[in-house]
Design a protein around this motif. Structure first.
Motif, PDB file in Angstrom:
ATOM      1  N   ARG A   3       0.851  -1.208   0.000  1.00 41.78           N
ATOM      2  CA  ARG A   3       0.000   0.000   0.000  1.00 41.78           C
ATOM      3  C   ARG A   3       0.871   1.236   0.000  1.00 41.78           C
ATOM      4  NH1 ARG A   3      -4.255  -0.109   4.684  1.00 41.78           N
ATOM      5  NH2 ARG A   3      -4.207   2.058   4.083  1.00 41.78           N
ATOM      6  N   ALA A   4       0.434   2.233  -0.686  1.00 39.24           N
ATOM      7  CA  ALA A   4       1.162   3.512  -0.700  1.00 39.24           C
ATOM      8  C   ALA A   4       0.971   4.192   0.653  1.00 39.24           C
ATOM      9  CB  ALA A   4       0.644   4.395  -1.817  1.00 39.24           C
ATOM     10  N   PRO A   5       2.024   4.830   1.160  1.00 36.78           N
ATOM     11  CA  PRO A   5       1.876   5.507   2.445  1.00 36.78           C
ATOM     12  C   PRO A   5       0.908   6.680   2.331  1.00 36.78           C
ATOM     13  CG  PRO A   5       3.988   6.041   1.471  1.00 36.78           C
ATOM     14  CD  PRO A   5       3.354   5.010   0.594  1.00 36.78           C
ATOM     15  N   GLY A   6       0.195   6.959   3.411  1.00 36.92           N
ATOM     16  CA  GLY A   6      -0.757   8.062   3.420  1.00 36.92           C
ATOM     17  C   GLY A   6      -1.966   7.722   4.269  1.00 36.92           C
ATOM     18  N   PHE A   7      -2.932   8.622   4.269  1.00 35.01           N
ATOM     19  CA  PHE A   7      -4.130   8.430   5.058  1.00 35.01           C
ATOM     20  C   PHE A   7      -5.273   7.994   4.163  1.00 35.01           C
ATOM     21  CE2 PHE A   7      -1.713  11.742   7.278  1.00 35.01           C
ATOM     22  CZ  PHE A   7      -1.562  11.120   8.514  1.00 35.01           C
ATOM     23  N   THR A   8      -6.144   7.210   4.734  1.00 31.47           N
ATOM     24  CA  THR A   8      -7.331   6.789   3.985  1.00 31.47           C
ATOM     25  C   THR A   8      -8.387   7.890   4.091  1.00 31.47           C
ATOM     26  OG1 THR A   8      -8.357   5.699   5.865  1.00 31.47           O
ATOM     27  CG2 THR A   8      -6.862   4.365   4.503  1.00 31.47           C
ATOM     28  N   LEU A   9      -9.354   7.815   3.250  1.00 31.37           N
ATOM     29  CA  LEU A   9     -10.439   8.787   3.256  1.00 31.37           C
ATOM     30  C   LEU A   9     -11.192   8.744   4.582  1.00 31.37           C
ATOM     31  CD1 LEU A   9     -12.016  10.902   1.715  1.00 31.37           C
ATOM     32  CD2 LEU A   9     -13.429   9.065   0.791  1.00 31.37           C
ATOM     33  N   ILE A  10     -11.407   7.577   5.139  1.00 26.62           N
ATOM     34  CA  ILE A  10     -12.118   7.438   6.412  1.00 26.62           C
ATOM     35  C   ILE A  10     -11.347   8.138   7.534  1.00 26.62           C
ATOM     36  CG2 ILE A  10     -12.896   5.776   8.156  1.00 26.62           C
ATOM     37  CD1 ILE A  10     -14.621   5.803   5.687  1.00 26.62           C
ATOM     38  N   GLU A  11     -10.041   7.976   7.563  1.00 28.47           N
ATOM     39  CA  GLU A  11      -9.240   8.624   8.601  1.00 28.47           C
ATOM     40  C   GLU A  11      -9.332  10.145   8.489  1.00 28.47           C
ATOM     41  OE1 GLU A  11      -5.674   5.359   9.236  1.00 28.47           O
ATOM     42  OE2 GLU A  11      -5.561   6.758   7.547  1.00 28.47           O
ATOM     43  N   LEU A  12      -9.281  10.653   7.296  1.00 25.95           N
ATOM     44  CA  LEU A  12      -9.390  12.096   7.097  1.00 25.95           C
ATOM     45  C   LEU A  12     -10.771  12.622   7.502  1.00 25.95           C
ATOM     46  CD1 LEU A  12      -7.510  12.526   3.712  1.00 25.95           C
ATOM     47  CD2 LEU A  12      -6.715  13.159   5.990  1.00 25.95           C
ATOM     48  N   VAL A  13     -11.808  11.889   7.194  1.00 20.34           N
ATOM     49  CA  VAL A  13     -13.160  12.300   7.557  1.00 20.34           C
ATOM     50  C   VAL A  13     -13.316  12.309   9.077  1.00 20.34           C
ATOM     51  CG1 VAL A  13     -15.591  11.600   7.467  1.00 20.34           C
ATOM     52  CG2 VAL A  13     -14.224  11.615   5.388  1.00 20.34           C
ATOM     53  N   VAL A  14     -12.777  11.314   9.765  1.00 25.22           N
ATOM     54  CA  VAL A  14     -12.866  11.254  11.219  1.00 25.22           C
ATOM     55  C   VAL A  14     -12.127  12.446  11.848  1.00 25.22           C
ATOM     56  CG1 VAL A  14     -12.126   9.941  13.252  1.00 25.22           C
ATOM     57  CG2 VAL A  14     -13.228   8.771  11.348  1.00 25.22           C
ATOM     58  N   MET A  16     -11.489  15.354  10.453  1.00 22.69           N
ATOM     59  CA  MET A  16     -12.239  16.572  10.146  1.00 22.69           C
ATOM     60  C   MET A  16     -13.483  16.688  11.032  1.00 22.69           C
ATOM     61  SD  MET A  16     -10.476  18.242   8.058  1.00 22.69           S
ATOM     62  CE  MET A  16     -11.584  19.491   7.519  1.00 22.69           C
ATOM     63  N   ALA A  17     -14.142  15.597  11.323  1.00 23.55           N
ATOM     64  CA  ALA A  17     -15.316  15.617  12.203  1.00 23.55           C
ATOM     65  C   ALA A  17     -14.915  16.035  13.618  1.00 23.55           C
ATOM     66  CB  ALA A  17     -15.988  14.256  12.219  1.00 23.55           C
ATOM     67  N   ILE A  18     -13.789  15.542  14.097  1.00 24.71           N
ATOM     68  CA  ILE A  18     -13.322  15.921  15.434  1.00 24.71           C
ATOM     69  C   ILE A  18     -12.972  17.407  15.469  1.00 24.71           C
ATOM     70  CG2 ILE A  18     -11.447  15.589  17.095  1.00 24.71           C
ATOM     71  CD1 ILE A  18     -11.455  12.609  16.254  1.00 24.71           C
ATOM     72  N   VAL A  19     -12.298  17.907  14.455  1.00 24.10           N
ATOM     73  CA  VAL A  19     -11.949  19.325  14.394  1.00 24.10           C
ATOM     74  C   VAL A  19     -13.213  20.180  14.341  1.00 24.10           C
ATOM     75  CG1 VAL A  19     -10.886  21.094  12.934  1.00 24.10           C
ATOM     76  CG2 VAL A  19      -9.671  18.964  13.411  1.00 24.10           C
ATOM     77  N   ALA A  20     -14.191  19.775  13.549  1.00 23.78           N
ATOM     78  CA  ALA A  20     -15.444  20.525  13.448  1.00 23.78           C
ATOM     79  C   ALA A  20     -16.177  20.545  14.784  1.00 23.78           C
ATOM     80  CB  ALA A  20     -16.335  19.930  12.361  1.00 23.78           C
ATOM     81  N   LEU A  21     -16.151  19.451  15.508  1.00 16.96           N
ATOM     82  CA  LEU A  21     -16.784  19.386  16.822  1.00 16.96           C
ATOM     83  C   LEU A  21     -16.104  20.344  17.800  1.00 16.96           C
ATOM     84  CD1 LEU A  21     -18.802  18.002  18.755  1.00 16.96           C
ATOM     85  CD2 LEU A  21     -16.994  16.358  19.256  1.00 16.96           C
TER      86      LEU A  21
END
Length: 126
Positions: A3-14, A16-21
């Motif tokens: 797998r290529a290194p990096g973040f998955t879309l789910i991790e980024l969404v989680v 962003m949700a925490i930051v928005a909260l």
């Protein structure tokens, strides 16, 4: 398959949700503190101007004709800015009562800002 290194879309969404909260919790407190600071600055400015008017009357035996008299006489350094409106020309000057016995046109000063404080009083009544 690697797998290529990096973040998955789910991790980024989680994340962003925490930051928005966190922002949704902090923003109202921040805005409330700004309103409180504006009201305190308005009260302070009014107190300083009223004190300058009283000192002018004590020194000269008359009320000033304008706020410029207070600035020219060095009772104030400059016209204060109304912290609610952000303008220097929004102040409302109250003339002395006709039977006050002292000449002049500035007895009291009020804010020209529309609206109410957090306690419900009008800015003009402070």
């Amino acid at each position: 398959m690697k797998r290529a290194p990096g973040f998955t879309l789910i991790e980024l969404v989680v994340v962003m949700a925490i930051v928005a909260l966190l922002v949704s919790i902090a923003a109202p407190r921040y805005l409330d503190s700004l309103d409180r600071a504006r009201e305190n600055a308005l009260r302070s400015s009014l107190s300083v101007m009223r004190s300058a008017i009283d000192q002018y009357v004590a020194d000269r035996g008359r009320y000033p004709d304008s706020i410029d008299d207070l600035v020219d006489g060095r009772y104030l350094r400059t016209w204060p800015e109304d912290p609610v409106t952000g303008r220097r020309d929004g102040w409302i000057f109250i003339a002395p009562a006709p039977g006050a016995g002292l000449p002049g046109r500035v007895y009291d000063v009020r804010s020209g800002a529309a609206g109410r404080t957090r306690q419900g009083t009008l800015y003009a009544d402070l």
